[in-house]
Design an enzyme around this catalytic site. Structure first.
Site, PDB file in Angstrom:
ATOM      1  N   CYS A   1      14.973  -4.133  -3.641  1.00 19.51           N
ATOM      2  CA  CYS A   1      15.826  -3.254  -4.436  1.00 19.51           C
ATOM      3  C   CYS A   1      15.023  -2.240  -5.253  1.00 19.51           C
ATOM      4  O   CYS A   1      15.110  -2.211  -6.490  1.00 19.51           O
ATOM      5  CB  CYS A   1      16.686  -4.090  -5.359  1.00 19.51           C
ATOM      6  SG  CYS A   1      17.594  -5.313  -4.421  1.00 19.51           S
ATOM      7  N   GLU A   2      14.211  -1.450  -4.588  1.00 15.35           N
ATOM      8  CA  GLU A   2      13.461  -0.379  -5.240  1.00 15.35           C
ATOM      9  C   GLU A   2      13.307   0.736  -4.224  1.00 15.35           C
ATOM     10  O   GLU A   2      12.974   0.470  -3.067  1.00 15.35           O
ATOM     11  CB  GLU A   2      12.051  -0.846  -5.630  1.00 15.35           C
ATOM     12  CG  GLU A   2      12.047  -1.996  -6.595  1.00 15.35           C
ATOM     13  CD  GLU A   2      10.743  -2.094  -7.391  1.00 15.35           C
ATOM     14  OE1 GLU A   2      10.049  -1.074  -7.536  1.00 15.35           O
ATOM     15  OE2 GLU A   2      10.455  -3.200  -7.848  1.00 15.35           O
TER      16      GLU A   2
ATOM     17  N   ARG B   1       0.806  -1.232   0.000  1.00 16.80           N
ATOM     18  CA  ARG B   1       0.000   0.000   0.000  1.00 16.80           C
ATOM     19  C   ARG B   1       0.840   1.284   0.000  1.00 16.80           C
ATOM     20  O   ARG B   1       0.545   2.207  -0.759  1.00 16.80           O
ATOM     21  CB  ARG B   1      -1.008   0.017   1.152  1.00 16.80           C
ATOM     22  CG  ARG B   1      -2.022  -1.117   1.120  1.00 16.80           C
ATOM     23  CD  ARG B   1      -3.246  -0.859   1.990  1.00 16.80           C
ATOM     24  NE  ARG B   1      -4.094   0.150   1.405  1.00 16.80           N
ATOM     25  CZ  ARG B   1      -4.185   1.384   1.830  1.00 16.80           C
ATOM     26  NH1 ARG B   1      -3.516   1.774   2.880  1.00 16.80           N
ATOM     27  NH2 ARG B   1      -4.954   2.244   1.218  1.00 16.80           N
TER      28      ARG B   1
ATOM     29  N   TYR C   1      -6.432  -5.257   2.629  1.00 14.47           N
ATOM     30  CA  TYR C   1      -5.520  -4.987   1.514  1.00 14.47           C
ATOM     31  C   TYR C   1      -4.063  -5.054   1.967  1.00 14.47           C
ATOM     32  O   TYR C   1      -3.213  -4.313   1.482  1.00 14.47           O
ATOM     33  CB  TYR C   1      -5.858  -3.637   0.851  1.00 14.47           C
ATOM     34  CG  TYR C   1      -7.334  -3.541   0.485  1.00 14.47           C
ATOM     35  CD1 TYR C   1      -7.868  -4.390  -0.485  1.00 14.47           C
ATOM     36  CD2 TYR C   1      -8.209  -2.654   1.127  1.00 14.47           C
ATOM     37  CE1 TYR C   1      -9.222  -4.348  -0.803  1.00 14.47           C
ATOM     38  CE2 TYR C   1      -9.560  -2.610   0.813  1.00 14.47           C
ATOM     39  CZ  TYR C   1     -10.053  -3.456  -0.155  1.00 14.47           C
ATOM     40  OH  TYR C   1     -11.384  -3.416  -0.471  1.00 14.47           O
TER      41      TYR C   1
END
Ligand code: LLP
EC number: 4.1.1.20
Length: 447
Positions: free
Chosen positions: A368-369, A336, A397
């Site tokens: 890795c982001e 989210r 969610y």
């Protein structure tokens, strides 16, 4: 902490988060407690990351919704939106309490059947139900299918006729109303893919009565999610009421209006959507129509009923104004924040942490982001290697949107009920990660 910079940002303090989350308390010995259970005890036993869901909180919140509707003098059935949290234990609780469900896939339908929910309590929404899913649903005799397009109406008629069944249907109306929520979770604007354009609805409803295999009973609408004001609901329901009056004037019967879901919760500083206010809106706009009503809440009942526990892998501060605290949970577990820039409360588990000074901290995952970020400049007590935290309001969610990106196994899930806790999903093993994959025999390339 007069020597710290003043942050004008409206983030709630830890004390304020505790006040808005009554199922979370602190104990001077055990630290953060969830429905009376020390979260550290769960983390000690099963490790982190770990989702914890509270059956008591979920039951209470569903009850509050139901009571709000009854007190408003409304005949409203609650169809829990399975997509918010589709765990079998949640669905079994929903079934036991006598609620119905709103589903959007054959997989969700199968789960409701596994959890023992009667097919006639199931409503099927969704913009692209496959033939196989429709055959399954119609074959089971599910309660209602919300039709989202003229083409789908014809498909359902053909399938029901072939099966020798009659499908009970409503038309889902796109009222072209702005729900004033995040663009990715708005569904009731004309530009969105959902529902039948308002202007086409009366004619299509009349057509439904002429097609074989169909039993048209009314209309549905759902304008979006995380809605914290009643104004968009008023606008949408007023349009549905107008439609009901129009088609009735032409001699067609309308027995049902499905009011959709979307009621928002307090993640940060929103005033939580109030079921009583929603009930008042439904009564004002639809109460005089003499129809059976339903709502499809997902986030409101189950969102606050869950937390995600995580441990600090390490802390990284070299030359930075605020440290990066790297967790063992990541965007693959809880997407989210990366996907909707969502703000989730974070509380420490350690008892002493609640009395320590807070400083701005970046809370990130190991993926890795750069988008793998749970919080930036969050005022938190010192978090060191192996400190544990709870990320709040992850019951909806949360686990349902997890993936195994970066070959990270799905996390453990725990259910708390009456002061006891039970593992309801074991941590995925590495073997389970690839058990459904095959390696084809590679061509050798030799002549
Ligand atoms: N009914 C229909 C037809 C829906 O599409 C939805 C949600 C609901 C009911 C339940 O809405 P709720 O009461 O939970 O707001 N993944 C997003 C939320 C997507 C909601 C999609 N539809 C998020 O994490 O915010």
């Amino acid at each position: 902490m007069a020597d710290l910079p003043v942050y004008t940002d409206a983030d709630p303090s830890m004390a304020e988060l505790l006040a808005t989350h009554p199922h979370l308390t602190t104990d001077p010995m055990c630290g953060l407690m969830f429905e009376g259970v020390p979260l550290n005890a769960i983390a000690d036993a099963v490790g982190t990351p770990c989702w914890v869901l509270g059956a008591g909180t979920l039951r209470q919140r569903l009850k509050r919704m139901q009571t709000a509707m009854v007190d408003a003098g409304l005949d409203v059935s609650i169809h829990y939106a399975v997509k918010a949290n589709d765990h079998l234990s949640v669905l079994s609780l929903i079934g036991q309490e006598g609620y119905g469900v709103d589903i959007v896939s054959g997989g969700e339908l199968a789960r409701t059947q596994k959890a023992g929910i009667a097919a006639n309590r199931v409503v099927f929404s969704g913009v692209g139900k496959s033939d196989a899913e429709l055959e399954y649903a119609i074959g089971l005799g599910i309660g209602q299918i919300n039709v989202e397009s003229a083409e789908e109406l014809g498909i359902i008629s053909a399938i029901a006729t072939r099966l020798g069944k009659q499908a009970t249907i409503t038309l889902r109306i796109n009222p072209d109303v702005d729900a004033k929520t995040h663009a990715k979770i708005t569904t009731g604007l004309a530009a969105n893919k959902f529902g039948i354009p308002f202007d086409n609805a009366a004619a299509l409803y009349a057509r439904a009565f002429t097609l074989p295999g169909l039993k048209p009973v009314g209309f549905a609408t759902h304008i979006g999610s995380q809605i914290v004001s009643t104004a968009p609901y008023h606008a949408a329901y007023a349009r549905v009421a107008e439609l009901v009056r129009t088609v009735r004037a032409s001699g067609l019967s309308v027995e049902v209006v499905d009011c959709g879901g979307g009621l928002g919760i307090c993640y940060r500083n929103e005033v939580e959507g109030q079921p009583e206010a929603l009930a008042g809106t439904i009564r004002a706009e639809l109460g005089e129509l003499g129809v059976r009503l339903s709502i499809e809440p997902g986030r409101w009942p189950v969102g606050p009923a869950g937390v995600l526990l995580s441990s600090v892998v390490l802390r990284k501060q070299e030359g930075l104004p605020a440290p990066f605290v790297v967790l063992d949970a990541a965007m693959n577990d809880m997407v989210r924040p990366s996907m909707y820039d969502a703000w989730h409360g974070i509380l420490p588990l350690a008892p002493q942490a609640f009395n320590q000074p807070v400083t701005p901290t970046h809370v990130v995952g190991p993926v890795c982001e750069s988008g793998d970020t749970f919080a930036r400049d969050r005022l938190l007590p010192p978090l060191e290697r192996a400190s544990r935290i709870a990320i709040l309001d992850t019951g909806a969610y949360g686990a349902v949107m997890s993936s195994t990106y970066n070959s990270r196994p799905l996390a453990t899930q725990v259910l708390v009920e009456n002061g006891q806790w039970t593992v309801i999903r074991h941590r995925q093993t590495l073997e389970e990660l690839w058990q459904d994959e095959t390696i084809p025999a590679h061509p050798t390339g030799k002549a």
